[in-house]
Design a protein around this motif. Structure first.
Motif, PDB file in Angstrom:
ATOM      1  N   GLN A  16      19.306  28.623  37.342  1.00  9.46           N
ATOM      2  CA  GLN A  16      20.447  28.690  36.313  1.00  9.46           C
ATOM      3  C   GLN A  16      20.132  29.433  35.051  1.00  9.46           C
ATOM      4  OE1 GLN A  16      23.209  26.993  36.937  1.00  9.46           O
ATOM      5  NE2 GLN A  16      22.912  25.486  38.587  1.00  9.46           N
ATOM      6  N   THR A  17      18.884  29.500  34.644  1.00 11.70           N
ATOM      7  CA  THR A  17      18.758  30.384  33.461  1.00 11.70           C
ATOM      8  C   THR A  17      18.805  31.654  33.504  1.00 11.70           C
ATOM      9  OG1 THR A  17      16.306  30.200  33.519  1.00 11.70           O
ATOM     10  CG2 THR A  17      17.471  28.269  32.633  1.00 11.70           C
ATOM     11  N   GLU A  18      18.636  32.380  34.513  1.00 14.95           N
ATOM     12  CA  GLU A  18      18.649  33.458  34.842  1.00 14.95           C
ATOM     13  C   GLU A  18      19.889  34.467  34.176  1.00 14.95           C
ATOM     14  OE1 GLU A  18      18.108  37.132  38.100  1.00 14.95           O
ATOM     15  OE2 GLU A  18      18.470  35.028  38.862  1.00 14.95           O
ATOM     16  N   LYS A  19      19.597  35.388  33.430  1.00 16.01           N
ATOM     17  CA  LYS A  19      20.570  36.200  32.367  1.00 16.01           C
ATOM     18  C   LYS A  19      21.191  37.496  33.215  1.00 16.01           C
ATOM     19  CE  LYS A  19      20.840  36.937  27.683  1.00 16.01           C
ATOM     20  NZ  LYS A  19      20.048  37.323  26.451  1.00 16.01           N
ATOM     21  N   PRO A  20      22.474  37.480  33.465  1.00 13.07           N
ATOM     22  CA  PRO A  20      23.004  38.378  34.181  1.00 13.07           C
ATOM     23  C   PRO A  20      23.322  39.584  33.240  1.00 13.07           C
ATOM     24  CG  PRO A  20      24.746  37.034  33.520  1.00 13.07           C
ATOM     25  CD  PRO A  20      23.463  36.556  33.253  1.00 13.07           C
ATOM     26  N   VAL A  21      22.761  40.932  33.838  1.00 16.48           N
ATOM     27  CA  VAL A  21      22.917  42.200  33.073  1.00 16.48           C
ATOM     28  C   VAL A  21      24.165  43.033  33.248  1.00 16.48           C
ATOM     29  CG1 VAL A  21      21.425  44.193  32.653  1.00 16.48           C
ATOM     30  CG2 VAL A  21      20.242  41.898  33.024  1.00 16.48           C
ATOM     31  N   PRO A  22      24.695  43.273  32.329  1.00 15.43           N
ATOM     32  CA  PRO A  22      25.785  44.225  32.742  1.00 15.43           C
ATOM     33  C   PRO A  22      25.300  45.632  32.958  1.00 15.43           C
ATOM     34  CG  PRO A  22      25.568  44.120  30.366  1.00 15.43           C
ATOM     35  CD  PRO A  22      24.317  43.275  30.948  1.00 15.43           C
ATOM     36  N   ILE A  23      26.199  46.307  34.154  1.00 17.66           N
ATOM     37  CA  ILE A  23      26.093  47.577  34.615  1.00 17.66           C
ATOM     38  C   ILE A  23      27.391  47.953  35.068  1.00 17.66           C
ATOM     39  CG2 ILE A  23      23.794  47.120  35.644  1.00 17.66           C
ATOM     40  CD1 ILE A  23      25.075  46.683  38.348  1.00 17.66           C
ATOM     41  N   ASP A  24      27.255  49.450  34.743  1.00 17.48           N
ATOM     42  CA  ASP A  24      28.528  50.233  35.306  1.00 17.48           C
ATOM     43  C   ASP A  24      28.554  50.397  36.662  1.00 17.48           C
ATOM     44  OD1 ASP A  24      30.700  52.192  34.154  1.00 17.48           O
ATOM     45  OD2 ASP A  24      29.592  53.109  35.852  1.00 17.48           O
ATOM     46  N   PRO A  25      29.737  50.382  37.469  1.00 10.64           N
ATOM     47  CA  PRO A  25      29.827  50.383  38.785  1.00 10.64           C
ATOM     48  C   PRO A  25      29.278  51.608  39.404  1.00 10.64           C
ATOM     49  CG  PRO A  25      32.001  49.967  38.073  1.00 10.64           C
ATOM     50  CD  PRO A  25      31.023  50.188  36.598  1.00 10.64           C
ATOM     51  N   SER A  26      28.843  52.952  38.738  1.00 10.51           N
ATOM     52  CA  SER A  26      28.187  53.946  39.087  1.00 10.51           C
ATOM     53  C   SER A  26      26.948  53.616  39.283  1.00 10.51           C
ATOM     54  CB  SER A  26      28.243  55.145  38.168  1.00 10.51           C
ATOM     55  OG  SER A  26      27.878  54.797  36.844  1.00 10.51           O
ATOM     56  N   GLN A  27      26.125  52.550  38.487  1.00  8.90           N
ATOM     57  CA  GLN A  27      24.786  52.198  38.911  1.00  8.90           C
ATOM     58  C   GLN A  27      24.395  51.313  40.032  1.00  8.90           C
ATOM     59  OE1 GLN A  27      24.765  50.926  34.634  1.00  8.90           O
ATOM     60  NE2 GLN A  27      22.614  51.525  34.878  1.00  8.90           N
ATOM     61  N   VAL A  28      25.311  50.940  40.785  1.00  7.68           N
ATOM     62  CA  VAL A  28      25.331  50.081  42.160  1.00  7.68           C
ATOM     63  C   VAL A  28      24.521  50.810  43.097  1.00  7.68           C
ATOM     64  CG1 VAL A  28      26.190  48.524  43.756  1.00  7.68           C
ATOM     65  CG2 VAL A  28      27.168  48.614  41.461  1.00  7.68           C
ATOM     66  N   VAL A  29      23.493  50.206  43.639  1.00  9.30           N
ATOM     67  CA  VAL A  29      22.594  50.416  44.692  1.00  9.30           C
ATOM     68  C   VAL A  29      22.438  49.313  45.772  1.00  9.30           C
ATOM     69  CG1 VAL A  29      21.627  52.398  43.610  1.00  9.30           C
ATOM     70  CG2 VAL A  29      20.564  50.110  43.515  1.00  9.30           C
ATOM     71  N   VAL A  30      22.266  49.715  46.850  1.00 11.61           N
ATOM     72  CA  VAL A  30      21.695  48.842  47.934  1.00 11.61           C
ATOM     73  C   VAL A  30      20.507  47.991  47.624  1.00 11.61           C
ATOM     74  CG1 VAL A  30      20.843  48.154  50.618  1.00 11.61           C
ATOM     75  CG2 VAL A  30      22.903  49.895  49.840  1.00 11.61           C
ATOM     76  N   GLY A  31      20.676  46.594  47.438  1.00  5.13           N
ATOM     77  CA  GLY A  31      19.788  45.760  47.199  1.00  5.13           C
ATOM     78  C   GLY A  31      19.956  45.040  45.650  1.00  5.13           C
ATOM     79  N   LEU A  32      20.846  45.178  45.055  1.00  4.37           N
ATOM     80  CA  LEU A  32      21.399  44.495  43.874  1.00  4.37           C
ATOM     81  C   LEU A  32      21.951  43.324  44.259  1.00  4.37           C
ATOM     82  CD1 LEU A  32      22.630  47.278  41.086  1.00  4.37           C
ATOM     83  CD2 LEU A  32      20.163  46.341  41.246  1.00  4.37           C
ATOM     84  N   TYR A  33      21.456  42.428  43.607  1.00  5.49           N
ATOM     85  CA  TYR A  33      22.476  41.396  43.469  1.00  5.49           C
ATOM     86  C   TYR A  33      23.380  41.068  42.393  1.00  5.49           C
ATOM     87  CZ  TYR A  33      23.822  36.498  44.483  1.00  5.49           C
ATOM     88  OH  TYR A  33      24.530  35.152  44.930  1.00  5.49           O
ATOM     89  N   VAL A  34      24.780  41.350  42.720  1.00  7.85           N
ATOM     90  CA  VAL A  34      25.769  41.389  41.678  1.00  7.85           C
ATOM     91  C   VAL A  34      26.647  40.551  41.546  1.00  7.85           C
ATOM     92  CG1 VAL A  34      25.569  44.030  42.011  1.00  7.85           C
ATOM     93  CG2 VAL A  34      27.339  42.707  43.346  1.00  7.85           C
TER      94      VAL A  34
END
Length: 448
Positions: A4-22
């Motif tokens: 619950q305390t994990e902080k989401p990190v903003p990214i651009d769509p161009s940065q997405v790769v297999v294995g990211l939890y988005v």
């Protein structure tokens, strides 16, 4: 487990790769995926993310990801909370990550082509249509359950003083249910939504539903299924003659236990007076606590008939999941099946026990599960493949009754990773899923 305390990190769509939890911080109907939060599993998902309007609304969770995002290129800048904008991760292996991203050979650098955008729009429409169909099927089953519960409750109340009228009601309901199950091309056990009432009709309908589905698998014809349905619906009617405190007591005195064990005989007397019950239905009432190892009661009979053997097995399963005494702990469905198989199998017909396990699946309805994309869900129906049930996926954007379900048999990239105990599920998710201590089952069917 969800942090619950994990902080989401903003990214651009161009940065997405297999294995990211988005996390796509947009409405569920603005993207083609089953959930707003998931682990990216293939290049197609990457292309779909990049074709959606999620710039400035896309995040990833580092602790739940198997890799890091690609580095930013060109003028792309992730947006989000101001304090997070300086968090820009570099790929562990940019060359491998770029390959995972599955980018199109496009000199302009545009990934979300108009063709892909159109495909995403179609996928979103299909997703919403599937949700509507799922809701319609669930609503039909719920309405049928409510009708059956009303008739069953009325008949149980009426049976002690008007057994003929009560018997006629139960007989009509049993014949209708047997006909629908016998003639249904596709018949699926379903978990019914949360109910406030805790009357005896819950247990009666559960035992009847599972018994008739099991009887169908065992090859019973429509007439035999109707008799089985009637006997299992009425298997506990004799309890109307037993004081409530005796029924609810965990540790009964010898006198109380003797009285409790008469409920089968009392039930047979009432059922016989009604004139609605065939011999096999009466046998279910009389023998639903008899076991093949001779340790059952009231007579220690080792050779009850097929209908009684079915009723005894299903009655025991449902009582493990929903004990009569409030002092006994309810088992989760997977634990109840495991106990029947590992500890109590000598009591029951082995062929029927195997059929029941196949009917309920490895993850029976009512089981909380973690899926391969790290999402949580509640099994609402077993699938044709026992490892791939239909799951109500946790999605706080919806009320539980409106949320989408996923038939895992239709989604190759998603599977159950493990069954969970309620204590291991984050409280917010558990509150939304609301797995009942008393599970309620019915069925949905399509006629030929």
């Amino acid at each position: 487990m969800w942090n619950q305390t994990e902080k989401p990190v903003p990214i651009d769509p161009s940065q997405v790769v297999v294995g990211l939890y988005v996390w796509l911080d947009v409405s569920w109907n603005e993207h083609p995926f089953l959930c707003n939060r998931f682990k990216v599993g293939n290049a197609g998902q990457i292309a779909a993310i990049q074709a959606c309007q999620v710039a400035g609304k896309l995040y990833y969770f580092p602790d739940r990801s198997a890799t890091l995002p690609l580095p930013l290129t060109g003028s792309a800048v992730p947006t989000g909370k101001p304090e997070d904008r300086d968090v820009v991760a570099e790929a562990r292996d940019p060359q491998d990550a770029a390959a995972c991203a599955g980018r199109a050979d496009d000199p302009s650098g545009e990934v979300a082509t108009s063709e892909r955008c159109a495909e995403v729009a179609r996928e979103k429409q299909l997703k919403e249509e599937r949700r509507r169909r799922q809701q319609e099927v669930a609503a039909r089953a719920e309405r049928a359950w409510e009708c059956a519960a009303r008739v069953t409750r009325e008949a149980m109340i009426q049976m002690p003083h008007s057994p003929k009228q009560a018997g006629a009601k139960l007989l009509g309901l049993s014949e209708d249910i047997a006909s629908r199950i016998a003639q249904g091309q596709e018949v699926a056990l379903r978990l019914i939504g949360d109910k406030g009432d805790e009357g005896p009709q819950f247990h009666a309908l559960n035992v009847m539903t599972l018994s008739v589905l099991l009887g169908r698998a065992a090859g019973l014809d429509e007439g035999q299924l109707a008799e089985l349905a009637l006997g299992t619906l009425a298997h506990d009617i004799g309890k109307a003659q037993i004081p409530a405190h005796v029924l609810k007591t965990r540790n009964r005195s010898r006198y109380e236990e003797d009285l409790y064990r008469r409920h089968g005989a009392y039930g047979v007397e009432l059922a016989a007076v009604s004139g609605a019950f065939a011999p096999s239905a009466l046998a279910v009432i009389a023998d639903h606590h008899e076991y093949l190892d001779g340790n059952g009661w009231p007579t220690g009979k080792r050779n009850p008939g097929l209908a009684a053997r079915i009723g005894a097995l299903v009655n025991r399963y449902d009582r493990l999941c929903a004990p009569e005494s409030p002092d006994r702990d309810a088992l989760m469905p997977t634990a109840a099946l495991a106990r029947l198989f590992r500890v109590e199998s000598a009591r029951f017909d082995q062929r029927l026990l195997s059929m029941l396990i196949k009917l309920l699946g490895v993850y029976p309805p009512g089981t909380i599960v973690r899926l391969s994309d790290e999402s949580h869900g509640l099994v609402v129906a077993p699938g044709k493949d026992s490892l791939r049930p239909t799951v109500l996926v946790y999605n706080p954007e919806f009320a539980k009754q409106d949320a989408p379900t996923v038939d895992l048999a239709e989604v190759d990239e998603l599977k159950v990773e493990e069954a969970l105990q309620p204590a291991s599920v984050p409280p917010s998710i558990l509150h939304w899923l609301k797995p009942r201590e008393r599970l309620s089952y019915f069925f949905s069917s399509e006629t030929k």
